[in-house]
Design a protein around this motif. Structure first.
Motif, PDB file in Angstrom:
ATOM      1  N   MET A  18     -42.926  10.356  -5.974  1.00 59.10           N
ATOM      2  CA  MET A  18     -41.482  10.172  -5.856  1.00 59.10           C
ATOM      3  C   MET A  18     -41.024   8.775  -6.252  1.00 59.10           C
ATOM      4  O   MET A  18     -39.859   8.443  -6.087  1.00 59.10           O
ATOM      5  CB  MET A  18     -41.046  10.453  -4.411  1.00 59.10           C
ATOM      6  CG  MET A  18     -41.376  11.834  -3.910  1.00 59.10           C
ATOM      7  SD  MET A  18     -40.592  13.138  -4.868  1.00 59.10           S
ATOM      8  CE  MET A  18     -38.877  12.729  -4.655  1.00 59.10           C
ATOM      9  N   GLU A  19     -41.923   7.962  -6.754  1.00 62.58           N
ATOM     10  CA  GLU A  19     -41.558   6.599  -7.119  1.00 62.58           C
ATOM     11  C   GLU A  19     -41.662   6.426  -8.632  1.00 62.58           C
ATOM     12  O   GLU A  19     -42.206   7.262  -9.341  1.00 62.58           O
ATOM     13  CB  GLU A  19     -42.470   5.596  -6.406  1.00 62.58           C
ATOM     14  CG  GLU A  19     -42.424   5.679  -4.888  1.00 62.58           C
ATOM     15  CD  GLU A  19     -41.070   5.323  -4.321  1.00 62.58           C
ATOM     16  OE1 GLU A  19     -40.328   4.567  -4.985  1.00 62.58           O
ATOM     17  OE2 GLU A  19     -40.735   5.799  -3.223  1.00 62.58           O
TER      18      GLU A  19
ATOM     19  N   LYS B 125     -38.111  16.659  -2.771  1.00 63.94           N
ATOM     20  CA  LYS B 125     -38.780  15.654  -1.949  1.00 63.94           C
ATOM     21  C   LYS B 125     -39.775  16.296  -0.987  1.00 63.94           C
ATOM     22  O   LYS B 125     -40.789  15.696  -0.642  1.00 63.94           O
ATOM     23  CB  LYS B 125     -37.742  14.842  -1.174  1.00 63.94           C
ATOM     24  CG  LYS B 125     -36.869  13.962  -2.065  1.00 63.94           C
ATOM     25  CD  LYS B 125     -35.835  13.203  -1.258  1.00 63.94           C
ATOM     26  CE  LYS B 125     -34.966  12.338  -2.160  1.00 63.94           C
ATOM     27  NZ  LYS B 125     -33.927  11.598  -1.402  1.00 63.94           N
ATOM     28  N   PHE B 126     -39.492  17.522  -0.559  1.00 63.98           N
ATOM     29  CA  PHE B 126     -40.416  18.216   0.334  1.00 63.98           C
ATOM     30  C   PHE B 126     -41.693  18.611  -0.402  1.00 63.98           C
ATOM     31  O   PHE B 126     -42.795  18.517   0.145  1.00 63.98           O
ATOM     32  CB  PHE B 126     -39.736  19.453   0.920  1.00 63.98           C
ATOM     33  CG  PHE B 126     -40.646  20.308   1.761  1.00 63.98           C
ATOM     34  CD1 PHE B 126     -40.990  19.929   3.050  1.00 63.98           C
ATOM     35  CD2 PHE B 126     -41.172  21.491   1.258  1.00 63.98           C
ATOM     36  CE1 PHE B 126     -41.836  20.715   3.822  1.00 63.98           C
ATOM     37  CE2 PHE B 126     -42.013  22.280   2.020  1.00 63.98           C
ATOM     38  CZ  PHE B 126     -42.342  21.892   3.305  1.00 63.98           C
ATOM     39  N   PHE B 127     -41.558  19.039  -1.655  1.00 66.14           N
ATOM     40  CA  PHE B 127     -42.711  19.520  -2.401  1.00 66.14           C
ATOM     41  C   PHE B 127     -43.493  18.396  -3.077  1.00 66.14           C
ATOM     42  O   PHE B 127     -44.701  18.526  -3.290  1.00 66.14           O
ATOM     43  CB  PHE B 127     -42.271  20.527  -3.467  1.00 66.14           C
ATOM     44  CG  PHE B 127     -41.974  21.891  -2.922  1.00 66.14           C
ATOM     45  CD1 PHE B 127     -42.994  22.771  -2.628  1.00 66.14           C
ATOM     46  CD2 PHE B 127     -40.668  22.295  -2.696  1.00 66.14           C
ATOM     47  CE1 PHE B 127     -42.729  24.035  -2.121  1.00 66.14           C
ATOM     48  CE2 PHE B 127     -40.389  23.554  -2.193  1.00 66.14           C
ATOM     49  CZ  PHE B 127     -41.422  24.426  -1.903  1.00 66.14           C
ATOM     50  N   PHE B 128     -42.825  17.310  -3.439  1.00 60.32           N
ATOM     51  CA  PHE B 128     -43.471  16.281  -4.250  1.00 60.32           C
ATOM     52  C   PHE B 128     -43.708  14.976  -3.510  1.00 60.32           C
ATOM     53  O   PHE B 128     -43.997  13.965  -4.136  1.00 60.32           O
ATOM     54  CB  PHE B 128     -42.631  15.999  -5.501  1.00 60.32           C
ATOM     55  CG  PHE B 128     -42.447  17.195  -6.376  1.00 60.32           C
ATOM     56  CD1 PHE B 128     -43.523  17.987  -6.710  1.00 60.32           C
ATOM     57  CD2 PHE B 128     -41.196  17.537  -6.846  1.00 60.32           C
ATOM     58  CE1 PHE B 128     -43.363  19.102  -7.506  1.00 60.32           C
ATOM     59  CE2 PHE B 128     -41.020  18.650  -7.646  1.00 60.32           C
ATOM     60  CZ  PHE B 128     -42.111  19.434  -7.977  1.00 60.32           C
ATOM     61  N   ASN B 129     -43.577  14.985  -2.209  1.00 58.15           N
ATOM     62  CA  ASN B 129     -43.780  13.756  -1.444  1.00 58.15           C
ATOM     63  C   ASN B 129     -45.273  13.548  -1.176  1.00 58.15           C
ATOM     64  O   ASN B 129     -45.730  13.525  -0.030  1.00 58.15           O
ATOM     65  CB  ASN B 129     -42.993  13.810  -0.134  1.00 58.15           C
ATOM     66  CG  ASN B 129     -42.917  12.461   0.541  1.00 58.15           C
ATOM     67  OD1 ASN B 129     -43.130  11.426  -0.087  1.00 58.15           O
ATOM     68  ND2 ASN B 129     -42.624  12.463   1.829  1.00 58.15           N
ATOM     69  N   TYR B 130     -46.030  13.411  -2.267  1.00 56.97           N
ATOM     70  CA  TYR B 130     -47.473  13.234  -2.174  1.00 56.97           C
ATOM     71  C   TYR B 130     -47.904  12.102  -3.098  1.00 56.97           C
ATOM     72  O   TYR B 130     -47.144  11.652  -3.960  1.00 56.97           O
ATOM     73  CB  TYR B 130     -48.212  14.521  -2.562  1.00 56.97           C
ATOM     74  CG  TYR B 130     -47.965  15.673  -1.622  1.00 56.97           C
ATOM     75  CD1 TYR B 130     -48.739  15.843  -0.483  1.00 56.97           C
ATOM     76  CD2 TYR B 130     -46.949  16.589  -1.866  1.00 56.97           C
ATOM     77  CE1 TYR B 130     -48.511  16.900   0.386  1.00 56.97           C
ATOM     78  CE2 TYR B 130     -46.712  17.647  -1.004  1.00 56.97           C
ATOM     79  CZ  TYR B 130     -47.502  17.800   0.118  1.00 56.97           C
ATOM     80  OH  TYR B 130     -47.273  18.837   0.972  1.00 56.97           O
ATOM     81  N   ASN B 131     -49.128  11.676  -2.917  1.00 54.25           N
ATOM     82  CA  ASN B 131     -49.695  10.634  -3.761  1.00 54.25           C
ATOM     83  C   ASN B 131     -50.654  11.246  -4.774  1.00 54.25           C
ATOM     84  O   ASN B 131     -51.483  12.093  -4.425  1.00 54.25           O
ATOM     85  CB  ASN B 131     -50.435   9.584  -2.925  1.00 54.25           C
ATOM     86  CG  ASN B 131     -49.498   8.794  -2.036  1.00 54.25           C
ATOM     87  OD1 ASN B 131     -48.311   8.667  -2.322  1.00 54.25           O
ATOM     88  ND2 ASN B 131     -50.026   8.261  -0.952  1.00 54.25           N
TER      89      ASN B 131
ATOM     90  N   TYR C 162     -33.783  13.457  -7.150  1.00 55.16           N
ATOM     91  CA  TYR C 162     -34.440  14.616  -6.568  1.00 55.16           C
ATOM     92  C   TYR C 162     -33.638  15.155  -5.389  1.00 55.16           C
ATOM     93  O   TYR C 162     -33.028  14.399  -4.633  1.00 55.16           O
ATOM     94  CB  TYR C 162     -35.850  14.267  -6.094  1.00 55.16           C
ATOM     95  CG  TYR C 162     -36.893  14.289  -7.179  1.00 55.16           C
ATOM     96  CD1 TYR C 162     -37.257  15.483  -7.782  1.00 55.16           C
ATOM     97  CD2 TYR C 162     -37.523  13.125  -7.595  1.00 55.16           C
ATOM     98  CE1 TYR C 162     -38.217  15.520  -8.774  1.00 55.16           C
ATOM     99  CE2 TYR C 162     -38.484  13.144  -8.589  1.00 55.16           C
ATOM    100  CZ  TYR C 162     -38.825  14.343  -9.172  1.00 55.16           C
ATOM    101  OH  TYR C 162     -39.769  14.381 -10.155  1.00 55.16           O
ATOM    102  N   SER C 163     -33.692  16.455  -5.229  1.00 55.86           N
ATOM    103  CA  SER C 163     -33.051  17.094  -4.084  1.00 55.86           C
ATOM    104  C   SER C 163     -33.990  17.063  -2.883  1.00 55.86           C
ATOM    105  O   SER C 163     -35.136  16.614  -2.971  1.00 55.86           O
ATOM    106  CB  SER C 163     -32.685  18.537  -4.432  1.00 55.86           C
ATOM    107  OG  SER C 163     -33.857  19.290  -4.713  1.00 55.86           O
ATOM    108  N   ARG C 164     -33.507  17.568  -1.760  1.00 55.46           N
ATOM    109  CA  ARG C 164     -34.348  17.613  -0.565  1.00 55.46           C
ATOM    110  C   ARG C 164     -35.545  18.535  -0.769  1.00 55.46           C
ATOM    111  O   ARG C 164     -36.640  18.266  -0.282  1.00 55.46           O
ATOM    112  CB  ARG C 164     -33.516  18.084   0.628  1.00 55.46           C
ATOM    113  CG  ARG C 164     -32.448  17.089   1.078  1.00 55.46           C
ATOM    114  CD  ARG C 164     -31.715  17.607   2.303  1.00 55.46           C
ATOM    115  NE  ARG C 164     -30.709  16.648   2.751  1.00 55.46           N
ATOM    116  CZ  ARG C 164     -29.907  16.851   3.793  1.00 55.46           C
ATOM    117  NH1 ARG C 164     -30.001  17.987   4.485  1.00 55.46           N
ATOM    118  NH2 ARG C 164     -29.024  15.938   4.138  1.00 55.46           N
ATOM    119  N   THR C 165     -35.322  19.614  -1.501  1.00 56.36           N
ATOM    120  CA  THR C 165     -36.434  20.532  -1.778  1.00 56.36           C
ATOM    121  C   THR C 165     -37.509  19.858  -2.608  1.00 56.36           C
ATOM    122  O   THR C 165     -38.708  19.990  -2.340  1.00 56.36           O
ATOM    123  CB  THR C 165     -35.915  21.778  -2.510  1.00 56.36           C
ATOM    124  OG1 THR C 165     -34.873  22.377  -1.743  1.00 56.36           O
ATOM    125  CG2 THR C 165     -37.038  22.787  -2.711  1.00 56.36           C
TER     126      THR C 165
END
Length: 279
Positions: free
Chosen positions: A50-51, A33-39, A28-31
């Motif tokens: 992200m896991e 990770k910013f949008f999908f860093n959720y549970n 994943y790119s930084r973008t």
């Protein structure tokens, strides 16, 4: 590729496998990770988006089953697997509606299989297809925002002491929310246009992820909710100059308390059917 017990070559495989033994985080790119860093809330626990591990299915049933059988044979899917997600997107060109589907299958420690589906339908590409009436409304909205900003700047410029006023701060927040909504919608339209261009020109098996513009659409709706709420509060301040509304303001706190109590009671009763509420 080398695994702890066997060397496997991908050269004789006709489908694409995206590093099924490696975490998806490095892909994943930084973008992203910013949008999908959720549970993602499940029945048993919340799963980080992200896991885990990722692979791509094929464009037909037989080929997709071949991929799944291969992953099972190489112990990618075992009895230790806790959850499996399936993400795909439907697009209705006639109605201009995107439907983003996420299917979740969980395995409990007791062997029970639980399933869950999250389906979001939204018009992600609506600005480019506005009619004459929609364009007129959009132009009027932009003009009103500009005039509102001009009046706000004039007040702050000539009377800086009014910055201490709660209503002036509220005006600033309303303006910032308007700009935020405009930026979110513009970025969403740009992303969807790029993805649709890939759909038209794509000649190979590739996963086009529409979850990012969908996440932007959710943020836009939340911002619009706050914007409507704050604008209503500002309008209430203007209407208080009338004697009728001054009389009504004396009972506003009682009405607000009743509405809050009713809302809490309704959520407590009806929230039992919501997965996220129970979690």
């Amino acid at each position: 590729m080398e695994v702890p017990y066997e060397r496997i070559s991908y050269t004789d495989k006709y489908w694409r496998i995206y590093e099924p033994w490696l975490p998806i985080s490095p892909t994943y790119s930084r973008t992203d990770k910013f949008f999908f860093n959720y549970n993602y809330p499940g029945y048993l626990q919340s799963y980080p988006e992200m896991e885990g591990y990722v692979t791509l299915l094929s464009n037909s049933y037989d080929n997709s089953m071949s991929v799944i059988e291969y992953l099972q044979e190489k112990h990618w899917l075992t009895w230790k697997t806790t959850a499996v997600f399936m993400d795909f997107t439907h697009f209705n060109a006639d109605a201009n509606i995107f439907t983003i589907c996420t299917l979740l299958v969980e395995q409990t420690p007791f062997g029970t299989i639980l399933s869950n589906a999250r389906i979001i339908s939204a018009k992600l590409h609506f600005v480019a297809q506005l009619g004459k009436g929609g364009l007129i409304v959009l132009i009027i909205y932009i003009i009103v925002v500009i005039q509102f900003f001009k009046a706000l700047v004039m007040v702050v410029w000539y009377e800086p002491i009014k910055l201490r006023s709660m209503w002036t701060k509220l005006d600033l927040i309303i303006f910032v929310l308007n700009i935020t909504v405009i930026i979110l919608v513009s970025v969403q339209e740009f992303m969807v246009s790029q993805l649709l261009a890939k759909v038209e020109s794509s000649s190979k098996l590739e996963f086009l992820d529409f979850r990012m513009p969908t996440r932007l659409n959710e943020w836009t709706r939340n911002m619009l909710g706050f914007l409507v709420c704050l604008t209503t509060m500002r309008l209430w301040r203007v209407l208080q100059f009338a004697s009728v509304f001054q009389l009504f303001a004396s009972t506003a706190m009682i009405i607000l308390t009743f509405l809050m109590g009713f809302g809490i009671a309704a959520v407590t009763i009806n929230g039992n059917i919501a997965d996220s509420f129970r979690a």
